[in-house]
Enzyme design. Structure first.
Site: not given
Length: 311
Positions: A21, A94, A245
């Site tokens: 990511n 995030c 994620c």
């Protein structure tokens, strides 16, 4: 902070990732660099820009309204993670990005964090406490919860999802980790591999601010030595499919654990295309159940934006 977008030419950036990511990171301690959504999208463009799943601006919390509001209760949260998705849209936070953000602060000499020590980070989803570990970083992501009312999930589902390459409409469970997630349980790895995430899955009902959609398969057996094992892919709102994620891994583990019922493990290993992350459920200091995310963070490049970014 200036009201006009900052010219991009000459700005220094770093590039980092957490289990694939990936993010463009910029240091802006005094909060005087304002980037427009169009500029952020240009920087994150993988063909004409630097390329990334999002852009993270490191700014002292007092220079950001959301960060300044956190300081009264959390004076140690000096730094704020200002996060935008690859399309320029603003996001709450995030999970992989928090780890990379802290690693960026360390490599830039903006903070010190010895192994086993903790650092408070401000985000639009509240303060996240990060500790340094042998293999990277552990983030207390805070409490998790369901998005929809209890009666909607009596059968272990509260919404329905359609995705390309996946036969039929599937039941799903929507969970908030500070940002929204909708988790679809699949029965086998072939379904996970065959699902196309080029286009965004259709979710009904859709959470108020949109949702990230996870597709998860539980291992057989689900548990080994007190650890639950699942595999997952994700379509992130404003980005598309990503290799990983962090909040999605937490949401997927929470959904599978909820469906597994009483006796399900508190520790989970979540396999995503970019690697493996650890998820842990534990009693939080606020009396609610919290989730911790553990995994690596890697810095891969530093550079300066040239004047050709906008052609």
């Amino acid at each position: 902070m200036t009201d006009a977008p900052t010219p991009l030419t000459g700005l220094r950036f770093s590039k980092g990732h957490g289990t694939g990511n990936d993010f463009v990171l910029m240091a802006d301690p005094d909060g005087d660099r304002l980037l427009s959504p169009q500029q952020i999208a240009a920087v994150c463009d993988r063909h004409r820009g630097i390329g990334g799943d999002g852009l993270i601006r490191a700014v002292r919390s007092r220079h950001v309204p959301e960060g300044a509001a956190l300081l009264a209760a959390h004076p140690g949260a000096e730094w704020f993670m200002d996060y935008n998705n690859a399309d320029g849209s603003q996001s709450e936070m995030c999970g992989n990005g928090v780890r990379v953000f802290v690693h960026f602060l360390l490599t830039q000499g903006l903070v010190e964090l010895e192994q086993g020590r903790e650092l408070a980070i401000g985000t639009r989803a509240g303060v996240k406490v990060v500790s340094r570990t042998d293999g990277g970083y552990r983030v207390d992501m805070g409490p998790w919860d369901f998005i929809f009312p209890q009666e909607a999930r009596e059968r272990g589902a509260d919404s329905r999802v359609d995705a390309d390459g996946l036969a039929g409409t599937r039941e799903a469970l929507s969970i908030t980790m500070g940002n929204p997630h909708t988790v679809v349980a699949l029965s086998e790895m072939a379904e996970l591999a065959g699902t196309s995430l080029v286009a965004g899955p259709a979710v009904s009902p859709l959470p108020p601010h949109g949702t990230n959609v996870e597709f998860a398969v539980r291992n057989e057996p689900l548990e080994s030595d007190g650890v639950g094992y699942i595999s997952m892919r994700v379509h992130e709102r404003g980005v598309g499919e990503t290799l990983s994620c962090g909040t999605g891994a937490c949401a997927a583990a929470a959904a599978v654990r909820f469906r597994a019922g009483k006796g399900a493990p508190d520790d989970w290993s979540v396999e995503i295309p970019g690697g493996t992350v650890g998820v842990e459920f534990f009693p939080g200091p606020d009396g609610r159940e919290h989730v911790a995310l553990s995994g690596p963070a890697v810095m891969v490049a530093e550079g300066v934006i040239a004047d050709g970014l906008f052609g």
